[in-house]
Design a protein around this motif. Structure first.
Motif, short mmCIF file in Angstrom:
data_model
loop_
_atom_site.label_atom_id
_atom_site.label_comp_id
_atom_site.label_asym_id
_atom_site.label_seq_id
_atom_site.Cartn_x
_atom_site.Cartn_y
_atom_site.Cartn_z
N VAL A 59 17.58 -2.25 -13.03
CA VAL A 59 16.86 -1.47 -12.03
C VAL A 59 15.61 -0.94 -12.72
O VAL A 59 15.69 -0.20 -13.70
N ILE A 60 14.46 -1.34 -12.20
CA ILE A 60 13.19 -1.00 -12.84
C ILE A 60 12.62 0.30 -12.26
O ILE A 60 12.20 1.18 -12.98
N ASN A 61 12.57 0.39 -10.94
CA ASN A 61 12.04 1.57 -10.27
C ASN A 61 12.84 1.86 -9.01
O ASN A 61 13.17 0.94 -8.26
N VAL A 62 13.10 3.13 -8.79
CA VAL A 62 13.62 3.62 -7.52
C VAL A 62 12.81 4.87 -7.22
O VAL A 62 12.71 5.77 -8.05
N SER A 95 5.27 9.49 -7.64
CA SER A 95 6.60 9.65 -8.24
C SER A 95 6.65 9.49 -9.75
O SER A 95 7.54 10.04 -10.39
N PHE A 96 5.72 8.73 -10.31
CA PHE A 96 5.81 8.39 -11.73
C PHE A 96 4.52 8.74 -12.46
O PHE A 96 3.43 8.55 -11.91
N PRO A 97 4.63 9.20 -13.70
CA PRO A 97 3.43 9.50 -14.48
C PRO A 97 2.55 8.27 -14.69
O PRO A 97 1.33 8.37 -14.74
N VAL A 98 3.18 7.11 -14.81
CA VAL A 98 2.45 5.85 -14.95
C VAL A 98 2.93 4.93 -13.83
O VAL A 98 4.10 4.55 -13.78
N SER A 99 2.02 4.62 -12.93
CA SER A 99 2.36 3.81 -11.76
C SER A 99 2.02 2.35 -11.99
O SER A 99 1.10 2.03 -12.74
N TRP A 100 2.74 1.48 -11.31
CA TRP A 100 2.37 0.08 -11.29
C TRP A 100 1.12 -0.08 -10.43
O TRP A 100 0.91 0.67 -9.48
N SER A 101 0.34 -1.10 -10.73
CA SER A 101 -0.83 -1.40 -9.91
C SER A 101 -0.38 -2.11 -8.63
O SER A 101 0.74 -2.65 -8.56
N ARG A 102 -1.25 -2.13 -7.65
CA ARG A 102 -0.96 -2.88 -6.42
C ARG A 102 -0.73 -4.36 -6.73
O ARG A 102 0.14 -5.00 -6.15
N GLU A 103 -1.52 -4.89 -7.66
CA GLU A 103 -1.40 -6.30 -8.04
C GLU A 103 -0.04 -6.59 -8.65
O GLU A 103 0.59 -7.61 -8.35
N ASP A 104 0.43 -5.70 -9.54
CA ASP A 104 1.75 -5.90 -10.16
C ASP A 104 2.87 -5.81 -9.13
O ASP A 104 3.83 -6.58 -9.17
N ASN A 154 5.69 9.98 -22.20
CA ASN A 154 5.52 11.38 -22.61
C ASN A 154 6.47 11.76 -23.74
O ASN A 154 6.54 12.93 -24.12
N GLY A 155 7.23 10.78 -24.26
CA GLY A 155 8.14 11.04 -25.36
C GLY A 155 9.54 11.45 -24.93
O GLY A 155 10.42 11.67 -25.77
N GLY A 203 0.82 -1.22 0.00
CA GLY A 203 0.00 0.00 0.00
C GLY A 203 0.85 1.26 0.00
O GLY A 203 0.62 2.18 -0.80
N GLU A 204 1.85 1.32 0.87
CA GLU A 204 2.71 2.50 0.94
C GLU A 204 3.59 2.62 -0.30
O GLU A 204 3.81 3.73 -0.81
N VAL A 205 4.09 1.49 -0.80
CA VAL A 205 4.90 1.51 -2.02
C VAL A 205 4.06 2.03 -3.19
O VAL A 205 4.51 2.87 -3.98
N HIS A 206 2.83 1.57 -3.28
CA HIS A 206 1.94 2.02 -4.36
C HIS A 206 1.69 3.53 -4.26
O HIS A 206 1.71 4.24 -5.27
N ASP A 207 1.49 4.03 -3.05
CA ASP A 207 1.29 5.47 -2.86
C ASP A 207 2.51 6.26 -3.33
O ASP A 207 2.38 7.30 -3.99
N ILE A 208 3.72 5.78 -3.01
CA ILE A 208 4.95 6.45 -3.45
C ILE A 208 5.06 6.39 -4.96
O ILE A 208 5.42 7.38 -5.61
N SER A 209 4.73 5.25 -5.54
CA SER A 209 4.77 5.09 -6.99
C SER A 209 3.82 6.07 -7.68
O SER A 209 4.19 6.73 -8.66
N LEU A 210 2.60 6.18 -7.17
CA LEU A 210 1.62 7.11 -7.74
C LEU A 210 2.13 8.55 -7.71
O LEU A 210 1.92 9.32 -8.65
#
Length: 152
Positions: free
Chosen positions: A69-72, A24-33, A135-136, A15-22
């Motif tokens: 490294v996929i995400n930091v 931090s990134f224009p396109v976030s991973w889902s909680r399921e992913d 975003n190109g 849950g907290e990781v997903h919140d940080i992802s949302l």
């Protein structure tokens, strides 16, 4: 700064990781992913815990002797305090223990703080991936060879 502990990501952190992802990134991973990554045999997923809360995380995929490294990401109120560096250093050590010799990552050409961190850790830009992001925006492809050196 309170003590920061680096730990393996577990389902309780999602849950907290997903919140940080949302945030931090224009396109976030889902909680399921994100949850799938916790159980993957070819992933290294770490969290930085500060006072029991997730302050940052890193996702890495690896196969044979190479890792990507996929995400930091670090929570906005915890940035510029060395948490990203601590996550990267711990990840490098753990990857070395797995026999990984080469680490790759992509970083936005506009993300100067991240580029500075990666260069300080010994990564070198080895190319440009044109229009890599949704975003190109271009990305620098960076590489760290760890068979001959330890992180700085």
């Amino acid at each position: 700064m309170a003590d920061v502990e680096i730990a393996v990501m577990t389902p309780t952190h999602i849950g907290e990781v997903h919140d940080i992802s949302l945030a931090s990134f224009p396109v976030s991973w889902s909680r399921e992913d994100l949850l799938k990554e916790v159980y993957s045999d070819n992933s290294l997923n770490l969290v930085a815990l500060e006072d029991g809360k997730v302050a940052g995380y890193i996702n890495i995929w690896y196969v044979y002797d190479e890792a990507d490294v996929i995400n930091v990401a670090v929570r906005e109120d915890s940035r510029k305090r060395g948490i990203g560096r601590k996550l990267m250093l711990e990840a490098i050590v753990r990857l070395m223990d797995k026999g990984i010799t080469d680490i790759y990552l992509e970083v936005r050409v506009s993300n100067l703080p991240a580029q500075s961190l990666y260069r300080a850790l010994g990564f070198n830009a080895i190319g440009v991936r044109r229009k890599y992001y949704s975003n190109g925006e271009d990305a620098y492809n960076m590489h760290l060879e760890i068979k001959a050196q330890k992180p700085r």
